[in-house]
Design a protein around this motif. Structure first.
Motif, short mmCIF file in Angstrom:
data_model
loop_
_atom_site.label_atom_id
_atom_site.label_comp_id
_atom_site.label_asym_id
_atom_site.label_seq_id
_atom_site.Cartn_x
_atom_site.Cartn_y
_atom_site.Cartn_z
N ASP A 61 0.82 -1.22 0.00
CA ASP A 61 0.00 0.00 0.00
C ASP A 61 0.85 1.27 0.00
O ASP A 61 0.53 2.26 0.66
N THR A 62 1.95 1.22 -0.73
CA THR A 62 2.85 2.36 -0.86
C THR A 62 3.12 2.59 -2.34
O THR A 62 3.28 1.63 -3.11
N GLU A 63 3.17 3.83 -2.74
CA GLU A 63 3.43 4.15 -4.14
C GLU A 63 4.91 3.93 -4.44
O GLU A 63 5.77 4.64 -3.95
N ILE A 64 5.19 2.91 -5.26
CA ILE A 64 6.56 2.57 -5.63
C ILE A 64 6.88 3.28 -6.94
O ILE A 64 6.15 3.17 -7.93
N SER A 65 8.00 4.00 -6.94
CA SER A 65 8.38 4.79 -8.11
C SER A 65 9.57 4.14 -8.81
O SER A 65 10.66 4.03 -8.23
N LEU A 66 9.35 3.69 -10.06
CA LEU A 66 10.42 3.16 -10.91
C LEU A 66 10.64 4.12 -12.06
O LEU A 66 9.67 4.61 -12.66
N HIS A 67 11.89 4.37 -12.38
CA HIS A 67 12.18 5.20 -13.55
C HIS A 67 12.91 4.36 -14.58
O HIS A 67 13.90 3.69 -14.29
N VAL A 68 12.40 4.38 -15.81
CA VAL A 68 12.98 3.61 -16.91
C VAL A 68 13.57 4.59 -17.91
O VAL A 68 12.86 5.42 -18.48
N GLN A 69 14.88 4.50 -18.10
CA GLN A 69 15.57 5.33 -19.09
C GLN A 69 15.84 4.47 -20.31
O GLN A 69 16.61 3.51 -20.27
N LEU A 70 15.20 4.81 -21.43
CA LEU A 70 15.37 4.06 -22.66
C LEU A 70 16.48 4.66 -23.52
O LEU A 70 16.73 5.87 -23.47
N TYR A 71 17.11 3.81 -24.29
CA TYR A 71 18.11 4.27 -25.27
C TYR A 71 17.39 5.10 -26.33
O TYR A 71 16.35 4.70 -26.86
N ASP A 72 17.93 6.29 -26.61
CA ASP A 72 17.24 7.17 -27.56
C ASP A 72 18.15 7.81 -28.58
O ASP A 72 17.74 8.75 -29.26
N ARG A 73 19.37 7.31 -28.74
CA ARG A 73 20.31 7.92 -29.69
C ARG A 73 20.15 7.25 -31.06
O ARG A 73 21.08 6.62 -31.59
N TYR A 74 18.97 7.41 -31.63
CA TYR A 74 18.67 6.86 -32.95
C TYR A 74 18.80 7.95 -34.00
O TYR A 74 18.71 9.14 -33.69
N PRO A 75 18.98 7.56 -35.27
CA PRO A 75 19.08 8.59 -36.33
C PRO A 75 17.85 9.46 -36.43
O PRO A 75 17.93 10.63 -36.80
N VAL A 76 16.68 8.90 -36.13
CA VAL A 76 15.43 9.66 -36.15
C VAL A 76 15.03 9.95 -34.72
O VAL A 76 14.78 9.03 -33.94
N GLY A 77 15.01 11.22 -34.36
CA GLY A 77 14.69 11.59 -32.99
C GLY A 77 13.20 11.59 -32.73
O GLY A 77 12.37 11.62 -33.63
N MET A 78 12.88 11.58 -31.45
CA MET A 78 11.49 11.67 -31.03
C MET A 78 11.09 13.12 -30.97
O MET A 78 11.85 13.98 -30.53
N SER A 79 9.89 13.41 -31.42
CA SER A 79 9.42 14.80 -31.44
C SER A 79 9.44 15.38 -30.04
O SER A 79 9.07 14.72 -29.07
N GLN A 80 9.88 16.64 -29.94
CA GLN A 80 9.94 17.32 -28.65
C GLN A 80 8.68 18.10 -28.35
O GLN A 80 8.64 18.90 -27.42
N ALA A 81 7.65 17.90 -29.13
CA ALA A 81 6.39 18.58 -28.87
C ALA A 81 5.83 18.16 -27.52
O ALA A 81 6.07 17.04 -27.04
N GLU A 82 5.10 19.04 -26.90
CA GLU A 82 4.54 18.77 -25.59
C GLU A 82 3.58 17.57 -25.67
O GLU A 82 2.68 17.51 -26.48
N VAL A 83 3.82 16.60 -24.78
CA VAL A 83 3.00 15.40 -24.76
C VAL A 83 1.81 15.63 -23.84
O VAL A 83 1.95 15.81 -22.64
N ARG A 84 0.61 15.66 -24.42
CA ARG A 84 -0.59 15.82 -23.63
C ARG A 84 -1.07 14.45 -23.16
O ARG A 84 -0.85 13.44 -23.80
N SER A 85 -1.75 14.46 -22.04
CA SER A 85 -2.23 13.21 -21.46
C SER A 85 -3.16 12.50 -22.43
O SER A 85 -4.13 13.06 -22.92
N GLY A 86 -2.84 11.21 -22.71
CA GLY A 86 -3.69 10.41 -23.57
C GLY A 86 -3.46 10.62 -25.05
O GLY A 86 -4.11 9.95 -25.86
N LEU A 87 -2.56 11.51 -25.45
CA LEU A 87 -2.36 11.78 -26.88
C LEU A 87 -1.45 10.74 -27.52
O LEU A 87 -1.60 10.42 -28.69
N THR A 88 -0.47 10.21 -26.77
CA THR A 88 0.43 9.20 -27.29
C THR A 88 -0.08 7.82 -26.90
O THR A 88 -0.28 7.53 -25.72
#
Length: 748
Positions: free
Chosen positions: A171-198
């Motif tokens: 009954d405690t909120e456990i916080s895990l952080h996952v850092q994914l590899y992101d150094r790909y030739p095509v980057g991920m858009s830096q547009a603001e991510v709205r809740s439920g949009l992705t």
């Protein structure tokens, strides 16, 4: 003496002379160039007008340039703080680290951006098990060496196991952080991510090793997934989990040296465009920013009922000094007294109790019931708690108002503050009363749109001053004999110095955590820290923003906007106007008001195919920009496999160079760019035999191409009489198993 710049590089006489020289070329019939000629008079008039325009244009000042930018809706951006994830280790017991907990990186101060429940556990083992293999990636996780979360293929049923040295609390909120590899030739858009949009096509579920039926046998029990900012491992982020029962230790291959406490993430539905690779997964991680908060405000809505209770949860609210404010009938703020017991207050007394929970580290306000203490009036954001540091207690008062127009006060005292964090109040004593009332004043960029009744002020970060209005543009504060201008909320920080390297955020005081064994570090560098934008940078930005489409009208607009879909790596886009999926004989037959957008995600596969989540995300993104009269369709690309059969005559010493030819053909027939010099095949472009002839013929050692024929597999293509492959407009090609026979020229 300062040099005087030459504001005009072309004088009146020069412009008239240049114009007269062009007369014989343009109008040879014009032979009278004397002063009495009306044409010469018009030339002189135009030269004079041009000279005046150039002169005044060259006298455009910085202030004028800022006004021009404002007309375009552009304001120079303020200073920005760097941010990073920080991980806490070494806790001996369960602790609560509040939002705003101070950390240090050399001489810089960082603060946590959220509240973290620190649990006394650590990730010891990281395992990945698929249908065909099981591997231990614990050392990769420690060294931040990327590994596939669910194997290279990421098939349904793959498991990611996290082994802990001790049981996670219930009954405690456990916080895990996952850092994914992101150094790909095509980057991920830096547009603001709205809740439920992705959205993600793939889906993961979490479970933990607990007690089975009767509490005897081991069993995998479902975990309550509180939130998942990674969107099922498609981007880096935080995962918050909660256990409903106790964990049980278990020995799990290939880490079966001893029993551990396990969390399991199962890939329940596959469909990743790019199989996720983890660089590091950590426990007890929270985001932090390079900033220092001197004062902050927490606001609540009032129901107007007796005995209202409000709770604040932040480091400054728990450790700082406090001021409680409540609005009166006129909407003005009044400071209420904090008392030990409301029983000592009368029905008209503005007082409240303040209590703090040392376990949860929360600060609670309790107001009266109308008999013991006044009840706050009903309304939105009617009650606020102001928390500030002891060192800021005196400095929060800026000065006193003089009642004069355009009053300017210095506030920085060597610090640059964040304009978006400021909340300023000006107080006065109403006629017939003996207590001070306070009114909020709003920061604006300038007084251009301020009326005489607007409580506005301008903060000049460069000069470190604030300036009030003149009763025409912005209200002049009332005169006061004592300091009556104060900050309720104020932060400092920002700049490129905050972009510290990994491992430099190491300072956390034992008095802050309550546990001397707790340590902190940032596994990855801090990013995002920027200085305040200069005027030159703002002018370059406006050029980019004006060129960016804000409405999807043309095919180019759809393609540009689709590439900015948040949380996705969009490699290629093709917009096909007047086409509806399933149509035949296009473009001879067209469909009005139809727009089909074909998307290709970045992938390590030869045939990158967008899943339903990928397509739905782009469609939701484009729906915000399309015309109301346009029906939008977003589809994946179709792939046609093209196989080349060729007979090539070579120079004798190059007879065995079949491999080089195959590599060139593979480089030509591919859907995406793969390396320098490679280009992806264009959507819908016919594969001509001449393309293949051209590629092979230019290679070193090739005498001539004796014969070529093409085969194709897929849907929607057709082969004409000449042997060329015609593909539909939504299709790309990829290489099959090419067959190239080489013959020495001397063997013929």
């Amino acid at each position: 003496m300062l040099p005087i710049p030459n504001l005009d590089d072309r004088m009146f006489e020069q412009m008239v002379l240049e114009a007269r020289k062009t007369i014989p070329k343009l109008y040879p019939e014009w032979t009278d160039e004397n002063e009495h000629d009306p044409g010469i008079t018009l030339l002189q008039l135009m030269a004079w007008v041009t000279e005046m325009q150039q002169y005044y244009l060259n006298r455009v000042t910085e202030r004028s340039e800022r006004k021009f930018l404002k007309l375009l809706g552009i304001h120079p951006q303020p200073v920005k703080s760097a941010e990073c994830e920080v991980t806490f280790t070494g806790a001996a017991q369960q602790l609560v680290l509040l939002k705003g907990t101070p950390l240090t990186a050399m001489d810089l101060r960082f603060e946590t951006l959220g509240t973290l429940e620190l649990v006394p556990a650590a990730v010891e083992k990281v395992l990945v098990r698929t249908e065909t293999a099981a591997a231990d990636y614990s050392s990769n996780n420690q060294a931040k060496i990327a590994f596939y979360a669910f194997g290279a293929e990421a098939r349904k049923g793959a498991h990611l196991y996290l082994g802990f040295d001790r049981a996670l609390p219930v009954d405690t909120e456990i916080s895990l952080h996952v850092q994914l590899y992101d150094r790909y030739p095509v980057g991920m858009s830096q547009a603001e991510v709205r809740s439920g949009l992705t959205l993600s096509t793939a889906r993961v579920v979490w479970s933990y090793a607990g007690a089975g039926v009767g509490g005897q046998s081991e069993s995998w029990l479902p975990v309550e997934n509180v939130s998942d900012a990674t969107v099922h491992f498609t981007q880096s982020g935080e995962i918050k989990l909660q256990l409903q029962s106790e964990m049980k230790p278990m020995a799990l291959y290939p880490a079966d040296d001893r029993s551990r406490y396990w969390l399991c993430c199962t890939l329940e539905e596959d469909g990743y465009e790019l199989s996720p690779k983890i660089e590091k997964v950590t426990l007890n991680t929270v985001r932090a920013a390079e900033q220092e908060t001197f004062s902050e405000v927490t606001s609540w809505n009032s129901s107007g009922e007796p005995g209202q209770v409000f709770e604040a949860s932040s480091y400054l609210a728990y450790t700082g000094l406090h001021t409680v404010q409540v609005r009166d009938e006129q909407g003005r703020w009044r400071d209420w007294h904090i008392v030990a017991d409301l029983e000592a207050c009368g029905p008209a007394d503005r007082c409240c109790e303040l209590h703090q929970d040392s376990v949860r580290r929360t600060t609670r306000l309790r107001f009266g019931d109308g008999t013991h203490g006044l009840v706050p009036l009903q309304g939105a954001k009617q009650v606020r708690l102001v928390a500030y540091t002891a060192a800021f207690d005196y400095n929060r008062y800026v000065g006193s108002t003089k009642g004069l127009p355009s009053q300017t006060l210095e506030i920085s005292r060597g610090r640059v503050y964040k304009p978006d964090s400021m909340l300023l109040q000006v107080g006065y004593i109403p006629r017939g009363e003996d207590s001070v009332v306070w009114e909020d004043w709003t920061a604006v960029d300038d007084f251009d749109n301020s009326k005489s009744t607007d409580r506005h002020y301008v903060y000049d970060a460069g000069e470190g001053t604030i300036r009030f209005g003149n009763n025409e543009a912005g209200l002049v504060p009332r005169k006061a004999g004592e300091p009556n201008i104060r900050f309720l909320a104020l932060q400092a920080g920002g700049g490129v110095r905050g972009n510290v390297k990994a491992g430099l955020v190491t300072g956390v005081a034992a008095a802050v955590t309550g546990d001397p064994g707790v340590s902190v570090t940032n596994p990855f560098p801090a990013r995002g820290g920027l200085e305040a934008e200069t005027l030159a940078q703002a002018k370059l930005r406006v050029q980019r923003e004006l060129a960016a489409p804000t409405r999807a009208v043309t095919a180019e607009d759809y393609e540009a906007i689709a590439k900015t879909a948040p949380g996705l790596r969009v490699a290629r886009v093709k917009a096909i106007p007047l086409y509806k999926p399933g149509m035949r004989d296009f473009p001879r037959v067209s469909a009005p008001a139809q727009m089909t957008v074909v998307v290709v995600p970045y992938s390590e596969s030869d045939k990158p195919r967008a899943g339903k989540g990928f397509l739905q995300t782009i469609k939701m993104h484009l729906e915000r920009y399309r015309l109301l009269t346009t029906e939008l369709h977003v589809i994946p690309a179709e792939y046609i496999k093209v196989t080349v059969h060729a007979v090539v005559v070579m120079e004798p010493k190059y007879k065995s160079e079949q491999r080089a030819i195959l590599l060139e053909l593979k480089k030509l027939l591919q859907p995406m760019d793969r390396g320098p010099g490679a280009e992806g095949w264009r959507f819908g472009r016919t594969v001509y035999k001449g393309d293949i002839y051209g590629v092979i013929s230019k290679m070193k050692g090739v005498a001539y191409v004796q014969d070529i024929w093409l085969d194709a597999e897929g849907e929607g293509f057709h082969k004409d009489g000449a042997g060329d492959i015609h593909i539909p407009p939504y299709a790309l090609v990829y290489s099959g198993d090419h067959e190239v026979e080489t013959i020495g020229i001397t063997d013929l």
